[in-house]
Design an enzyme around this catalytic site. Sequence first.
Site, short mmCIF file in Angstrom:
data_model
loop_
_atom_site.label_atom_id
_atom_site.label_comp_id
_atom_site.label_asym_id
_atom_site.label_seq_id
_atom_site.Cartn_x
_atom_site.Cartn_y
_atom_site.Cartn_z
N LYS A 277 13.42 -14.84 -11.13
CA LYS A 277 13.11 -13.73 -12.04
C LYS A 277 12.13 -14.19 -13.10
CE LYS A 277 14.15 -11.16 -10.49
NZ LYS A 277 14.73 -10.57 -9.33
N HIS B 131 19.20 -36.12 -7.86
CA HIS B 131 18.56 -36.45 -6.57
C HIS B 131 17.07 -36.15 -6.60
CE1 HIS B 131 22.43 -37.32 -4.76
NE2 HIS B 131 22.89 -36.25 -5.37
N GLU C 130 18.35 -17.33 -8.58
CA GLU C 130 17.87 -15.99 -8.91
C GLU C 130 17.26 -15.96 -10.32
OE1 GLU C 130 17.10 -13.33 -7.63
OE2 GLU C 130 17.22 -11.80 -9.19
N GLU D 130 8.54 -14.84 -11.59
CA GLU D 130 7.75 -13.71 -11.10
C GLU D 130 7.23 -12.79 -12.20
OE1 GLU D 130 9.57 -11.25 -8.10
OE2 GLU D 130 11.48 -11.19 -9.12
N CYS E 219 0.82 -1.22 0.00
CA CYS E 219 0.00 0.00 0.00
C CYS E 219 0.86 1.27 0.00
CB CYS E 219 -0.88 0.03 1.23
SG CYS E 219 -1.83 -1.45 1.49
N TRP F 41 -3.29 -2.60 -1.32
CA TRP F 41 -2.94 -3.98 -1.68
C TRP F 41 -3.69 -4.82 -0.65
CZ3 TRP F 41 -0.39 -8.48 -0.08
CH2 TRP F 41 0.18 -9.26 -1.09
N ARG G 215 4.82 -0.08 -6.32
CA ARG G 215 4.87 -0.88 -5.10
C ARG G 215 3.87 -2.03 -5.15
NH1 ARG G 215 7.25 1.80 -0.78
NH2 ARG G 215 5.96 0.65 0.66
N ASN H 14 -1.62 2.20 5.97
CA ASN H 14 -0.78 1.08 5.53
C ASN H 14 -0.49 0.23 6.75
OD1 ASN H 14 -0.61 2.31 3.06
ND2 ASN H 14 1.55 2.90 3.23
N GLY H 15 -0.40 -1.08 6.56
CA GLY H 15 -0.08 -1.95 7.69
C GLY H 15 -1.27 -2.81 8.07
N LYS I 219 6.24 -4.43 -4.43
CA LYS I 219 7.67 -4.09 -4.45
C LYS I 219 8.28 -4.22 -3.06
CE LYS I 219 11.54 -2.71 -6.20
NZ LYS I 219 12.29 -3.75 -6.92
C1 AGP Z 1 12.65 -9.76 -6.35
O1 AGP Z 1 12.53 -9.72 -7.70
C2 AGP Z 1 11.42 -9.86 -5.57
N1 AGP Z 1 10.34 -9.16 -6.05
C3 AGP Z 1 11.54 -10.09 -4.09
O2 AGP Z 1 11.99 -11.40 -3.97
C4 AGP Z 1 12.42 -9.17 -3.24
O3 AGP Z 1 13.77 -9.34 -3.56
C5 AGP Z 1 12.16 -9.46 -1.75
O4 AGP Z 1 10.82 -9.20 -1.47
C6 AGP Z 1 13.05 -8.68 -0.82
O5 AGP Z 1 12.83 -7.32 -0.95
P1 AGP Z 1 13.81 -6.27 -0.29
O6 AGP Z 1 15.12 -6.41 -0.97
O7 AGP Z 1 13.16 -4.96 -0.56
O8 AGP Z 1 13.90 -6.59 1.16
#
Ligand code: AGP
Length: 606
Positions: A486, A505, A482, A489, A2, A75, A27, A99-100, A601
């Site tokens: 990527k 395995h 990673e 997501e 949010c 959100w 965000r 927010n929260g 975000k």
């Molecule tokens: C990365 O592409 C993600 N969207 C997510 O995994 C992100 O890295 C994670 O939420 C941590 O965020 P931060 O670095 O803001 O703590």
Amino acid sequence: MCGIVGYVGNKTAQNVLLSGLKRLEYRGYDSAGIATLDEDKEPHIARSVGKISELEQVLSAKPHTGHLGIGHTRWATHGGVTVTNAHPHHVGNVFLVHNGIIENYKELKEQLSSYEFKSDTDTEVLAALIDSNYKDGASLKDAVAKALKEVRGTYGIAAFSPNEPDTIVVARLGSPLIIGLGKDETIIASDASALLGYTREAIYLNDGEIAVCNKDGAEVFNLNLKHLSPNPETIEGDVEQIQKGGYKHFLLKEIMEQATTLPNTLSGRVDAKNGTMHLGGPNLTTKEMRDVRHIVIVGCGTAYYAGLLASYYMEQLIPDITTEVVIASEYRYRSFHLPKNSLALIVSQSGETADTLACLREIKKRGIKTLGIVNVIGSTIAREVDGGTYVHAGPEISVASTKAFTAQVVTMLMFAGMIASYHGGNAELIHKFAKELSILPTEIEKCLNDHRAEMEQLAKKYAKYNDALYLGRDTAYPIALEGALKLKEISYIHAEGYASGELKHGPIALVDETFFEVFDILDNWLYDKSLGGLHEVRARGGKAIVLTNSKADIEADDIVRVDSKIELLMPILLNTLQQLFAYYVAVERGNDVDQPRNLAKSVTVE
Ligand code: AGP
């Protein structure tokens, strides 16, 4: 997640609120709204589900003209994505954005049974609680302070009432709020990017603080209403950094600009000539650097993978230190023990991730020194750590983290290089890392330019698949993880990362002609072993893409060969290729690249 914006001044509040909300779009959100007070002190609310453009349409039919207002991108946490659940909420004399999460909202709702609730949200309950205290001559500030004392949970809030038409009251606990101090105007936001272009002077509210804002500035108090005198701080960055700069998406811009942001990460910290690295921010004494024996690296998602790659480098560089990399959401609830002489690196792009922040606080309780590896300046983690280093990647707007990963790895590597020199680390190796770091920006630029078109073509070929495995060994293992993150997501292709040696395995059972595999293969002492799974995958009909710096013959469906002076840091280069690949696959599949579904975000709630 949010976002909050507030405005009081001489401009039309609606315009400032909408432009601020657009800046916070990245965000992640599912609905939005604003509430304003017009010149006759009449309140107006507009809310909509979906993008800010929907809200703009609602407002174009009935524009708001007032000079004070609050806005929100929601959100969903409590209650579905509906207009009724969208903020601002209005109860009695109080208009509120939040927010929260209010954890005890059900109990509070029962206590407030005289109110008729329209939404399913915890925020409406908080608005009612404030309204119930807004009586007997209490000001809005008094009512907010009293209400917040009854609340369990986290909040960043902004509230106004037609009874006090020049004032917005804000407060925070665990959710950021920044008060921008302009000339004859005050702009409030949960993220400094919404303030850029209005003012550079701001008060970062601390947890447990409340502020009364009007167009002449803000007065800050604690929840007992003791007056505080915080020093305004300077907001860094400029509006250009948060624009697409000619690119179709922020994600592509952020991938491509790594070559220009990385020099900011490295600046003044690496001496390639003498082979040394130094970071000032951690603020460690010589004794502390000598005494450290254990380093724990904490993060979530991409930040965690950055930590994992950094830990491989730390082990190479520092002979007598153990490293441990942990997922914040797990670690915070583990009965963990850290040896004396430990240091904790808290890694976060946003500096607001709830689980990472919780770990920071748990680690501090155990008396261990914490250092932030953070991108967003002035963020909560950056403010709560004992010391640390900004990674200086600049604003990262796209939800998928790219340039921050590179900057985090590089920053932790420089930290390792610095510590290594106090632990009898191999001077030649430290020197080699320093040299590679100093040419990394130009080598990244070359790699991206050499292979951008190739990655786009590959993406077109593989975009139709629904499953992928990413495999790597040694320092290529974290980037396999990673790369898979990527891809999943932003393209929504099911992708998993594995250490190559794990293939037999279990995961190999999945492989058939419907899968493709990305092999990250480094031309190093483990090269032969890294090739292992490749043949097995192809024998089972799986399609193999190889990303490598090797010049040797390799049998694969597609090979992308990186020609570079870089060796030790090759995983970082291969990862930039994975970033391009994921980007182009997502584009090919017609996805919302910068704001992928269901993601936010910064994940400010558990
Ligand atoms: C990365 O592409 C993600 N969207 C997510 O995994 C992100 O890295 C994670 O939420 C941590 O965020 P931060 O670095 O803001 O703590």
